[in-house]
Design an enzyme around this catalytic site. Sequence first.
Site, PDB file in Angstrom:
ATOM      1  N   CYS A  82       0.882  -0.851   0.405  1.00  0.00           N
ATOM      2  CA  CYS A  82       0.450   0.080   0.342  1.00  0.00           C
ATOM      3  C   CYS A  82       0.750   1.233   0.233  1.00  0.00           C
ATOM      4  CB  CYS A  82      -1.033  -0.182   1.466  1.00  0.00           C
ATOM      5  SG  CYS A  82      -2.199   1.155   0.824  1.00  0.00           S
ATOM      6  N   GLU A 170      -2.147  -8.676   3.886  1.00  0.00           N
ATOM      7  CA  GLU A 170      -1.882  -9.575   5.496  1.00  0.00           C
ATOM      8  C   GLU A 170      -3.173  -9.909   5.563  1.00  0.00           C
ATOM      9  OE1 GLU A 170      -1.374  -6.952   4.108  1.00  0.00           O
ATOM     10  OE2 GLU A 170      -1.667  -4.768   5.447  1.00  0.00           O
TER      11      GLU A 170
END
Length: 510
Positions: A82, A170
């Site tokens: 990100c 994740e």
Amino acid sequence: METQKILVLDFGGQYNQLIARRVRDHRVYAEILPYTTSLGKIRKAKYAGIIFTGGPNSVFDPESPHYAKEILDLGVPVLGICYGCQLIAWMAGGKVKTAPVSEYGKVEFTAGESPLFRNIPKSSVVWMSHTDYVAKAPAGYEVIGTTADCPCAAMQNTQKNIYAVQFHPEVTHSQYGDQILYNFLYEICHCRGDWVMDNFIDTTVEKLRRQIGDKRVVLGLSGGVDSSVAAALLSRAVGKQLTCVFVDQGLMRKDEGDYVEKTFTSMFDMNFVRVNCAEEFVSRLKGVKDPERKRKIIGREFYRVFWEEIRNQPELGYFAQGTIYPDCIESGKGDAAVIKTHHNRVKKPKDIKFLGIIEPLSELFKDEVRRVGERLGLPGEIVWRQPFPGPGLGVRILGEVTAEKIKILQDADAVLRDEMAKNGYEKQMSQFFCVLPGVKTVGVMGDHRTYEYLVAVRAVTTDDFMTADWAKIPYDILAKVSNRITNECPHVNRVVYDITSKPPGTVEWE
Ligand code: XMP
């Protein structure tokens, strides 16, 4: 051989601990450090790989967290997630812009050829949460993934072993996120998978023996998971050199104090001191109704008794605590010099001296602590214990705490626990317990009118206790619980079920 380590470099994202936990689930040790950690320190630590986390900022904001470009030239594989992905693009000379369409939530992702995507299908669902995006990958980087609104959702530079994904592998909403992390660790960083709890126990026991030598150690045992596992580990390392001090204020669940004592005295080699001070605690709480005052009195009295016991120790030794990793992580969000308050770390009176402080679990996450506890032979009742507030039943009895009310609440709570266990609901709930609001209501028993206490049942499911849902316990179980409590517990004639989520309610009532 030293345990291999992955660095999770924290740029302020909300999932940073989750990244480290996922890596460790793949049997590779991961540690989290703030982005202000020096390059020299990182180079010296010889990491097997580095993961740049997400974060709430824009890389083109000069105030946003950045890092020296040289980190991409250490020869250590890097994975950017990100914000970490955008940062790599920015550092390596690509273009980052505000995306015309922000992506938030589950998005269809198309993967290209990459060791990062080995064994995952070309098309899968990933979890996105971003307003900026990589508009142009830097020279030397190829795009290896796209979504409808993100032309560079993943990129790589295989020569330098640098990889980046705009999405969050994740979180469980990313369908193959776990495989992607696995691929980074094993295909790209060539990890050995040497982070296993048996190794941890062996090396920690060895380390503790070396550190403690023939000295003594004292540990404050609460009966909670962390201090119990620390006690079991220290007992394995130094046996009778360990003294556990267990202050029983009489505010634990029914028979729990006896259970803790029995477990530790029968299963482990150690000195166990139980200080029973239930009566003293109740007398200190006489007439006190305000919840914050109750908390303060319970806390203050607890430590007064505890330190007094420590003063009675025959010789100078070490002081051990069950501090765990999340208590020690430095935050990457603001001033990295400020370490989060270590809520497990206790202020000690000036006149008490120790050779040093020992925190044998300070590298472990809670789930790892539980695994270590299981391997050390601690019973499931302790290893899988629900969170229990420090002030104990003192905050589950609203208003004044009396010995009679403690007994009523303990009995009712024991019935609830028994029914939840019998019906297999124990592990499905994050926390469940009874509350005694101190209210009396009218009832009828036989031909008589009664005026007795009301008991509230509270049960929640949650991932992190920051928010929680009230648990949808089947009616027939609730009926059984209510029936048994009103029949088996004197002075209770009514049971209610708390159907409030958090927010707006909290888990506890006080
Ligand atoms: P709340 O009531 O804040 O609870 O929604 C969230 C979690 O924290 C526990 N809790 C406490 N733990 N001392 C503690 O050690 C306290 O004073 C305390 N108050 C709440 C609560 O049991 C739940 O797991």
